[in-house]
Enzyme design. Structure first.
Site, PDB file in Angstrom:
ATOM      1  N   CYS A   1     -32.412  20.812  28.315  1.00  0.00           N
ATOM      2  CA  CYS A   1     -33.477  19.874  28.668  1.00  0.00           C
ATOM      3  C   CYS A   1     -33.268  19.221  30.030  1.00  0.00           C
ATOM      4  O   CYS A   1     -34.158  18.519  30.526  1.00  0.00           O
ATOM      5  CB  CYS A   1     -33.608  18.803  27.586  1.00  0.00           C
ATOM      6  SG  CYS A   1     -34.347  19.437  26.062  1.00  0.00           S
TER       7      CYS A   1
ATOM      8  N   LYS B   1     -35.928  20.125  32.712  1.00  0.00           N
ATOM      9  CA  LYS B   1     -37.299  19.637  32.645  1.00  0.00           C
ATOM     10  C   LYS B   1     -37.784  19.163  34.015  1.00  0.00           C
ATOM     11  O   LYS B   1     -36.986  18.741  34.859  1.00  0.00           O
ATOM     12  CB  LYS B   1     -37.391  18.454  31.672  1.00  0.00           C
ATOM     13  CG  LYS B   1     -37.463  18.831  30.198  1.00  0.00           C
ATOM     14  CD  LYS B   1     -37.736  17.585  29.365  1.00  0.00           C
ATOM     15  CE  LYS B   1     -38.006  17.935  27.926  1.00  0.00           C
ATOM     16  NZ  LYS B   1     -38.343  16.733  27.122  1.00  0.00           N
TER      17      LYS B   1
ATOM     18  N   THR C   1     -50.034   8.577  25.220  1.00  0.00           N
ATOM     19  CA  THR C   1     -48.761   7.853  25.259  1.00  0.00           C
ATOM     20  C   THR C   1     -47.561   8.763  25.486  1.00  0.00           C
ATOM     21  O   THR C   1     -46.420   8.311  25.401  1.00  0.00           O
ATOM     22  CB  THR C   1     -48.546   7.061  23.956  1.00  0.00           C
ATOM     23  OG1 THR C   1     -48.442   7.978  22.851  1.00  0.00           O
ATOM     24  CG2 THR C   1     -49.689   6.088  23.707  1.00  0.00           C
ATOM     25  N   GLY C   2     -47.792  10.039  25.762  1.00  0.00           N
ATOM     26  CA  GLY C   2     -46.678  10.958  26.000  1.00  0.00           C
ATOM     27  C   GLY C   2     -45.781  11.116  24.793  1.00  0.00           C
ATOM     28  O   GLY C   2     -44.558  11.157  24.915  1.00  0.00           O
ATOM     29  N   ASP C   3     -46.399  11.203  23.608  1.00  0.00           N
ATOM     30  CA  ASP C   3     -45.615  11.324  22.382  1.00  0.00           C
ATOM     31  C   ASP C   3     -44.984  12.708  22.276  1.00  0.00           C
ATOM     32  O   ASP C   3     -45.194  13.572  23.133  1.00  0.00           O
ATOM     33  CB  ASP C   3     -46.501  11.026  21.164  1.00  0.00           C
ATOM     34  CG  ASP C   3     -45.766  10.261  20.078  1.00  0.00           C
ATOM     35  OD1 ASP C   3     -44.553  10.494  19.904  1.00  0.00           O
ATOM     36  OD2 ASP C   3     -46.397   9.428  19.405  1.00  0.00           O
ATOM     37  N   ASP C   4     -44.215  12.930  21.205  1.00  0.00           N
ATOM     38  CA  ASP C   4     -43.416  14.148  21.096  1.00  0.00           C
ATOM     39  C   ASP C   4     -44.218  15.387  20.724  1.00  0.00           C
ATOM     40  O   ASP C   4     -43.789  16.504  20.978  1.00  0.00           O
ATOM     41  CB  ASP C   4     -42.302  13.928  20.073  1.00  0.00           C
ATOM     42  CG  ASP C   4     -41.351  12.837  20.510  1.00  0.00           C
ATOM     43  OD1 ASP C   4     -40.652  13.037  21.520  1.00  0.00           O
ATOM     44  OD2 ASP C   4     -41.315  11.769  19.878  1.00  0.00           O
TER      45      ASP C   4
ATOM     46  N   ASP D   1     -41.481  23.937  22.849  1.00  0.00           N
ATOM     47  CA  ASP D   1     -40.331  23.543  23.649  1.00  0.00           C
ATOM     48  C   ASP D   1     -39.470  24.766  23.932  1.00  0.00           C
ATOM     49  O   ASP D   1     -39.188  25.551  23.022  1.00  0.00           O
ATOM     50  CB  ASP D   1     -39.499  22.486  22.914  1.00  0.00           C
ATOM     51  CG  ASP D   1     -38.805  21.531  23.883  1.00  0.00           C
ATOM     52  OD1 ASP D   1     -38.175  22.034  24.828  1.00  0.00           O
ATOM     53  OD2 ASP D   1     -38.885  20.307  23.684  1.00  0.00           O
TER      54      ASP D   1
ATOM     55  N   ASP E   1     -39.366  17.930  17.542  1.00  0.00           N
ATOM     56  CA  ASP E   1     -40.604  17.248  17.883  1.00  0.00           C
ATOM     57  C   ASP E   1     -41.450  16.972  16.647  1.00  0.00           C
ATOM     58  O   ASP E   1     -42.139  15.952  16.559  1.00  0.00           O
ATOM     59  CB  ASP E   1     -41.414  18.070  18.888  1.00  0.00           C
ATOM     60  CG  ASP E   1     -40.854  18.004  20.297  1.00  0.00           C
ATOM     61  OD1 ASP E   1     -40.075  17.080  20.575  1.00  0.00           O
ATOM     62  OD2 ASP E   1     -41.185  18.881  21.104  1.00  0.00           O
TER      63      ASP E   1
ATOM     64  N   ASP F   1     -37.874  11.294  19.783  1.00  0.00           N
ATOM     65  CA  ASP F   1     -36.556  11.926  19.865  1.00  0.00           C
ATOM     66  C   ASP F   1     -36.023  11.811  21.286  1.00  0.00           C
ATOM     67  O   ASP F   1     -36.774  11.661  22.245  1.00  0.00           O
ATOM     68  CB  ASP F   1     -36.555  13.376  19.350  1.00  0.00           C
ATOM     69  CG  ASP F   1     -37.393  14.334  20.178  1.00  0.00           C
ATOM     70  OD1 ASP F   1     -38.202  13.877  20.994  1.00  0.00           O
ATOM     71  OD2 ASP F   1     -37.244  15.550  19.980  1.00  0.00           O
TER      72      ASP F   1
END
Length: 341
Positions: free
Chosen positions: A20, A23, A54-57, A79, A102, A235
Site C-alpha cells: 500500500c 498508492k 467521505t472517502g470511505d473504504d 484493491d 475493505d 481500516d
C-alpha cells in the site's frame, strides 16, 4: 522475529514501491476525486448508501425492495498492489486479506471475489503467478468467500489484488462519518508494517511477525465491533494511522485525540525507523496530515510510525473492541482533526 529465507526470485525488486506504500499520495488523489460529482442514486430502488463523499473504504448500495436478499445491502471494493514481500504465496495471501479488509471495515462479510493480476510474462515465470493466485485463494477460502475468476494483463510491473463483493445489514453498517464525541478509539493491529516491509525489500530480511499480521483477516475484529454496537470504523492501510484517523475525524466532524503511549507497534518497527527504512509513501502521508494534526511534543520517529504506510493493517474503530487496545477518543471538533498527547 526475523529470518533469512532463500528465494530464487526477489519479487520486491520488480516494483518501484511495495504494498500500500505504492498508492497515489492522498493529497493528489483528493485533488482528482474532489472534481468528480457522482450521483447519489442510480435508480430509485437501489439507493447508494455510501459513495465517494467521505472517502470511505468501500461503496455500499441497497438491494431493491422486495428482492430475496432485502434488506441486505451490497458492499463493493477493489484493491491491488505491487509485491510487498518476496515470497509469491505470501504476497497473494497479504493482497487478498487487504482487499477483503475493505468489506470488514464496513461491517460486512465478503461473498465473492475476482482476481486482478498484472504480470510481466516475459520476465517472471507463471509458476510464480500461480503461487500468488494460490495464496489469494487460500485466504479467500478462509474468509468463506468464493473466488470466481478475474482479469489479467501483461504489465512490466507485477501487481495483484482482488475486486470483492460483500453483503451487509444497512442497520449495522460501519461508516467513517458516524463518529461522535465521547467514543473511544480502538486499534486492532499494531503499526510498523510499512517500515518492516521496506527493510525486507532493501535487505531480504524476512519478518515473520509482519507477515502474520498482514495475512490475518479483520473478520473477527469487524464482527466484534458490530456486536458491541459500533457504527464508525475504517481500516488502516496506505495512508497510515494518522491519515485514516484524520479522514474519519474529518468525515464525522470531530477531533481524534490519540494517546501515543497506547498505540501498539510490531517488534523491530522502531529499529527500522531508526535505521532509515522509511518509504516515500510514509513521508508523503506525514506531509499531508501535518496541517491537520497537533503533534504536541511527539518525537520525529513516532510521527513517522504513526504515518507509516500500512499494508493489510487493522481496523480503527470508534468504540471498544474486545482484545484491542484503546488508543484515544473522539471529542468535539477543535482546530485540528487529530491531536497527539
Amino acid at each position: 522475529m526475523t529470518t533469512a529465507r532463500e528465494t530464487p526470485v526477489r519479487l520486491t525488486q520488480f516494483a518501484h514501491g511495495g504494498g500500500c506504500a505504492c498508492k497515489i499520495p492522498p493529497g493528489e488523489l483528493e485533488g482528482v476525486l474532489g472534481a468528480l460529482a457522482a450521483p447519489t442514486t442510480a435508480t430509485s430502488d437501489t439507493p447508494l448508501l455510501v459513495g465517494l463523499a467521505t472517502g470511505d473504504d468501500a461503496a455500499v448500495v441497497a438491494l431493491p425492495a422486495g428482492s430475496a436478499a432485502s434488506p441486505l445491502a451490497v458492499v463493493s471494493t477493489a484493491d491491488f498492489f505491487t509485491p510487498v514481500v518476496d515470497d509469491p504465496y505470501d504476497w497473494g495471501r497479504i493482497a487478498a486479506a487487504n482487499a477483503l479488509s475493505d468489506v470488514y471495515a464496513m461491517g460486512g462479510r465478503p461473498v465473492l471475489a475476482v482476481n486482478l493480476l498484472a504480470w510481466p510474462r516475459e520476465v517472471l515465470s507463471f509458476d510464480l503467478a500461480r503461487e500468488v493466485l494460490r495464496g489469494g485463494l487460500d485466504v479467500a477460502t478462509e474468509a468463506g468467500c468464493h473466488v470466481g475468476g478475474g482479469h489479467s494483463v501483461d504489465d512490466p510491473e507485477p501487481k495483484y489484488g482482488m475486486a470483492v463483493t460483500g453483503l451487509v445489514d444497512p442497520a449495522r453498517l460501519l461508516r467513517n462519518d458516524m463518529g461522535r464525541p465521547g467514543m473511544p478509539l480502538s486499534l486492532t493491529k499494531p503499526l510498523g508494517l510499512g517500515v518492516l516491509n521496506n527493510r525486507h525489500k532493501a535487505t531480504g530480511e524476512r519478518f515473520e511477525q509482519a507477515v502474520a499480521t498482514m495475512v490475518a483477516l479483520n473478520r473477527d475484529a469487524s464482527a466484534a465491533a458490530v456486536a458491541a454496537g459500533a457504527t464508525c470504523a475504517t481500516d488502516v492501510t496506505g495512508f497510515g494511522f494518522l491519515g485514516h484517523a484524520h479522514k474519519l475525524a474529518r468525515a464525522s466532524g470531530v477531533t481524534a485525540v490519540v494517546d501515543t503511549a497506547a498505540v501498539p507497534y510490531l517488534d523491530g518497527a522502531r529499529e527500522a525507523v531508526r535505521d532509515g527504512y522509511v518509504s516515500g509513501g510514509t513521508r508523503r502521508n506525514l506531509e499531508w496530515v501535518a496541517p491537520s494534526t497537533d503533534f504536541g511534543d511527539t518525537d520525529a520517529d513516532t510521527r513517522l510510525l504513526l504515518a507509516d504506510a500500512q499494508t493489510s493493517g487493522g481496523l480503527l474503530v470508534a468504540g471498544e473492541v474486545p482484545g484491542a487496545p484503546v488508543v484515544g477518543e473522539l471529542v468535539a471538533r477543535r482546530e485540528h482533526s487529530v491531536v497527539l498527547v
